[in-house]
Design a protein around this motif. Sequence first.
Motif, PDB file in Angstrom:
ATOM      1  N   SER A  69       0.916  -1.341   0.099  1.00 14.48           N
ATOM      2  CA  SER A  69      -0.131  -0.102   0.135  1.00 14.48           C
ATOM      3  C   SER A  69       0.805   1.158   0.052  1.00 14.48           C
ATOM      4  O   SER A  69       0.334   2.127  -0.633  1.00 14.48           O
ATOM      5  CB  SER A  69      -1.005   0.074   1.144  1.00 14.48           C
ATOM      6  N   ARG A  70       2.004   1.132   0.894  1.00 13.28           N
ATOM      7  CA  ARG A  70       2.762   2.253   0.739  1.00 13.28           C
ATOM      8  C   ARG A  70       3.568   2.612  -0.724  1.00 13.28           C
ATOM      9  O   ARG A  70       3.753   3.690  -1.199  1.00 13.28           O
ATOM     10  CB  ARG A  70       3.923   2.222   1.542  1.00 13.28           C
ATOM     11  N   LEU A  71       3.941   1.468  -1.155  1.00 15.21           N
ATOM     12  CA  LEU A  71       4.390   1.507  -2.548  1.00 15.21           C
ATOM     13  C   LEU A  71       3.539   2.184  -3.475  1.00 15.21           C
ATOM     14  O   LEU A  71       3.854   2.981  -4.322  1.00 15.21           O
ATOM     15  CB  LEU A  71       4.978   0.276  -3.270  1.00 15.21           C
ATOM     16  N   THR A  72       2.282   1.845  -3.460  1.00 20.78           N
ATOM     17  CA  THR A  72       1.124   2.274  -4.360  1.00 20.78           C
ATOM     18  C   THR A  72       1.096   3.862  -4.036  1.00 20.78           C
ATOM     19  O   THR A  72       1.024   4.700  -5.221  1.00 20.78           O
ATOM     20  CB  THR A  72       0.031   1.609  -3.896  1.00 20.78           C
ATOM     21  N   ASP A  73       1.144   4.377  -2.964  1.00 23.00           N
ATOM     22  CA  ASP A  73       0.839   5.706  -2.532  1.00 23.00           C
ATOM     23  C   ASP A  73       2.192   6.628  -2.893  1.00 23.00           C
ATOM     24  O   ASP A  73       1.857   7.398  -3.830  1.00 23.00           O
ATOM     25  CB  ASP A  73       0.835   5.903  -1.074  1.00 23.00           C
ATOM     26  N   TYR A  74       3.468   5.855  -2.864  1.00 25.15           N
ATOM     27  CA  TYR A  74       4.377   6.553  -3.272  1.00 25.15           C
ATOM     28  C   TYR A  74       4.634   6.764  -4.942  1.00 25.15           C
ATOM     29  O   TYR A  74       5.082   7.765  -5.548  1.00 25.15           O
ATOM     30  CB  TYR A  74       6.011   5.949  -2.765  1.00 25.15           C
ATOM     31  N   ALA A  75       4.104   5.714  -5.543  1.00 25.84           N
ATOM     32  CA  ALA A  75       3.916   5.572  -6.971  1.00 25.84           C
ATOM     33  C   ALA A  75       3.040   6.733  -7.261  1.00 25.84           C
ATOM     34  O   ALA A  75       3.239   7.389  -8.465  1.00 25.84           O
ATOM     35  CB  ALA A  75       3.660   4.396  -7.568  1.00 25.84           C
ATOM     36  N   ALA A  76       2.038   6.990  -6.645  1.00 24.35           N
ATOM     37  CA  ALA A  76       1.001   7.890  -6.857  1.00 24.35           C
ATOM     38  C   ALA A  76       1.705   9.222  -6.792  1.00 24.35           C
ATOM     39  O   ALA A  76       1.367  10.305  -7.513  1.00 24.35           O
ATOM     40  CB  ALA A  76      -0.216   7.851  -6.038  1.00 24.35           C
ATOM     41  N   VAL A  77       2.442   9.574  -5.900  1.00 23.47           N
ATOM     42  CA  VAL A  77       3.107  10.797  -5.553  1.00 23.47           C
ATOM     43  C   VAL A  77       4.135  11.076  -6.857  1.00 23.47           C
ATOM     44  O   VAL A  77       3.912  12.309  -7.248  1.00 23.47           O
ATOM     45  CB  VAL A  77       3.909  10.874  -4.342  1.00 23.47           C
ATOM     46  N   LEU A  78       4.675  10.156  -7.335  1.00 23.18           N
ATOM     47  CA  LEU A  78       5.725  10.411  -8.266  1.00 23.18           C
ATOM     48  C   LEU A  78       4.694  10.704  -9.867  1.00 23.18           C
ATOM     49  O   LEU A  78       5.335  11.546 -10.603  1.00 23.18           O
ATOM     50  CB  LEU A  78       6.641   9.057  -8.487  1.00 23.18           C
ATOM     51  N   ALA A  79       3.775  10.017  -9.819  1.00 23.36           N
ATOM     52  CA  ALA A  79       2.954  10.227 -11.067  1.00 23.36           C
ATOM     53  C   ALA A  79       2.128  11.633 -10.805  1.00 23.36           C
ATOM     54  O   ALA A  79       2.168  12.347 -12.039  1.00 23.36           O
ATOM     55  CB  ALA A  79       1.810   9.223 -10.919  1.00 23.36           C
ATOM     56  N   TYR A  80       1.738  12.050  -9.853  1.00 25.20           N
ATOM     57  CA  TYR A  80       1.279  13.465  -9.574  1.00 25.20           C
ATOM     58  C   TYR A  80       2.290  14.552  -9.805  1.00 25.20           C
ATOM     59  O   TYR A  80       1.911  15.305 -10.663  1.00 25.20           O
ATOM     60  CB  TYR A  80       0.729  13.458  -8.225  1.00 25.20           C
ATOM     61  N   ALA A  81       3.664  14.290  -9.395  1.00 27.66           N
ATOM     62  CA  ALA A  81       4.619  15.187  -9.763  1.00 27.66           C
ATOM     63  C   ALA A  81       4.960  15.370 -11.275  1.00 27.66           C
ATOM     64  O   ALA A  81       5.155  16.405 -11.914  1.00 27.66           O
ATOM     65  CB  ALA A  81       5.957  14.691  -9.216  1.00 27.66           C
ATOM     66  N   HIS A  82       4.989  13.941 -11.902  1.00 27.95           N
ATOM     67  CA  HIS A  82       5.069  14.031 -13.390  1.00 27.95           C
ATOM     68  C   HIS A  82       3.843  14.701 -14.175  1.00 27.95           C
ATOM     69  O   HIS A  82       4.210  15.635 -14.784  1.00 27.95           O
ATOM     70  CB  HIS A  82       5.410  12.716 -13.711  1.00 27.95           C
ATOM     71  N   ARG A  83       2.828  14.513 -13.862  1.00 31.22           N
ATOM     72  CA  ARG A  83       1.618  15.065 -14.406  1.00 31.22           C
ATOM     73  C   ARG A  83       1.576  16.670 -14.204  1.00 31.22           C
ATOM     74  O   ARG A  83       1.053  17.362 -14.886  1.00 31.22           O
ATOM     75  CB  ARG A  83       0.047  14.471 -13.866  1.00 31.22           C
ATOM     76  N   SER A  84       2.219  16.934 -13.035  1.00 25.26           N
ATOM     77  CA  SER A  84       1.994  18.332 -12.530  1.00 25.26           C
ATOM     78  C   SER A  84       3.251  19.235 -13.206  1.00 25.26           C
ATOM     79  O   SER A  84       3.278  20.414 -13.070  1.00 25.26           O
ATOM     80  CB  SER A  84       2.149  18.649 -11.358  1.00 25.26           C
ATOM     81  N   GLY A  85       4.156  18.491 -13.850  1.00 22.62           N
ATOM     82  CA  GLY A  85       5.249  19.227 -14.678  1.00 22.62           C
ATOM     83  C   GLY A  85       6.392  19.539 -13.242  1.00 22.62           C
ATOM     84  O   GLY A  85       7.122  20.747 -13.709  1.00 22.62           O
ATOM     85  N   ILE A  86       6.347  19.025 -12.413  1.00 18.65           N
ATOM     86  CA  ILE A  86       7.481  19.255 -11.404  1.00 18.65           C
ATOM     87  C   ILE A  86       8.779  18.940 -11.842  1.00 18.65           C
ATOM     88  O   ILE A  86       9.115  17.736 -12.361  1.00 18.65           O
ATOM     89  CB  ILE A  86       6.976  18.627 -10.042  1.00 18.65           C
ATOM     90  N   ALA A  87       9.502  19.756 -11.562  1.00 21.25           N
ATOM     91  CA  ALA A  87      11.251  19.550 -12.063  1.00 21.25           C
ATOM     92  C   ALA A  87      11.632  18.319 -11.563  1.00 21.25           C
ATOM     93  O   ALA A  87      11.357  17.949 -10.241  1.00 21.25           O
ATOM     94  CB  ALA A  87      11.856  20.910 -12.008  1.00 21.25           C
ATOM     95  N   SER A  88      12.470  17.679 -12.096  1.00 17.43           N
ATOM     96  CA  SER A  88      13.089  16.324 -11.580  1.00 17.43           C
ATOM     97  C   SER A  88      13.890  16.528 -10.422  1.00 17.43           C
ATOM     98  O   SER A  88      13.900  15.584  -9.617  1.00 17.43           O
ATOM     99  CB  SER A  88      14.252  15.852 -12.818  1.00 17.43           C
ATOM    100  N   ASP A  89      14.245  18.016 -10.013  1.00 21.89           N
ATOM    101  CA  ASP A  89      14.956  18.066  -8.643  1.00 21.89           C
ATOM    102  C   ASP A  89      14.061  18.671  -7.697  1.00 21.89           C
ATOM    103  O   ASP A  89      14.787  19.575  -6.868  1.00 21.89           O
ATOM    104  CB  ASP A  89      16.122  18.624  -8.930  1.00 21.89           C
ATOM    105  N   GLY A  90      12.584  18.913  -8.251  1.00 24.82           N
ATOM    106  CA  GLY A  90      11.991  19.827  -7.175  1.00 24.82           C
ATOM    107  C   GLY A  90      10.853  19.171  -6.290  1.00 24.82           C
ATOM    108  O   GLY A  90      10.057  19.803  -5.897  1.00 24.82           O
TER     109      GLY A  90
END
Length: 353
Positions: free
Chosen positions: A305-326
């Motif tokens: 469940s934590r892995l799924t949540d963490y993957a969702a965080v990365l997906a949200y960051a990618h979809r939102s255009g957050i810089a790779s170091d931000g």
Amino acid sequence: MDDVRGLEADRNEAGDVDARAGAVDGPRLDIGTDERRMHVRAYNHWVSLLRGRAYPAIDDLDLADMTDFGPNGVLLDFSTGVENPAISFVGRALREECAIDTSITHISQVPSRSLLSRLTDHYLQIIANTAPIGFEAEFVNARGHNTLYRGILMPFSSHGESIDYIYGVINWKELVDDVTQARLDDELAVAVRCGPTRGAAIAWADGPRGGLDADLLPSTESVGATVFDRLARARKSAEAVRAAEANARDALYRVLDRAYALAAAANADPHGYEALLENAGVPLHLRAPMLPVVELVFGTGYDKSRLTDYAAVLAYAHRSGIASDGLRAFLEQAEGGIDGIVSAERGARADPA
């Protein structure tokens, strides 16, 4: 389940390696009884070898001189590649516990359900985190005994530019059966009742579940304490919990930030990423493309469940255009923290419009 912590989080901005500014190499862990733990002593030794560099030099690691934690150590050699690192050294105690001989020369030969596999399963996290990684968990060993273990992996370099060696230390304790544990608990209770009214708390200093703050343990010192004494002790314990939660949150944000950077690097080097996935036995997930990234970093045995949540965080960051170091900076100011981001990402998936 493994609990993995990046110890780089303990090195704050004032303690980051910066030879030009003459900054300290990094803080030594000095947390009361915790400093007696084997993995903390190993970390302090790693810090002492930094000497203003990003990573200690492998030539400075004297395996013959580490009588304290050397018997519980292993040295991995990445100089010929990360796909199947060589095992250059295994300490005597670890070798005996795992019942292995000198024929085990590479990670691919490490027996499953052995303590050595508990160390080697985490080696890719060092590559992603570029800092020491501590972890603790329990598992059923090859003899069928439930075993608690705590370990640490620390990066080394032969040229100072990247990681090509990893030194790990692990300690362990097999759990007894319920009947034996009940008998030991009874004997301990009798000893406490018959012992002095003031004294040191009992803790397993050199293994999992040890090193607890004395204020968090039952103590005969509370006998006769006033309401003011009890409030002071409770507040001190609450402060310790808040500090631990803050440190854990900062460490998690740092790891997620680096996992997000790994995802960006994987996008730029798909062939290298595929090789990492194949070596780690991690499948691609077309419906959750960030899930393999977090499985590489945290391990496939981590809480699903934590892995799924963490993957969702990365997906949200990618979809939102957050810089790779931000990502770390974004997480620190995001309303609702990780839970809020996960909810937002799941809401976006449910309503793609």
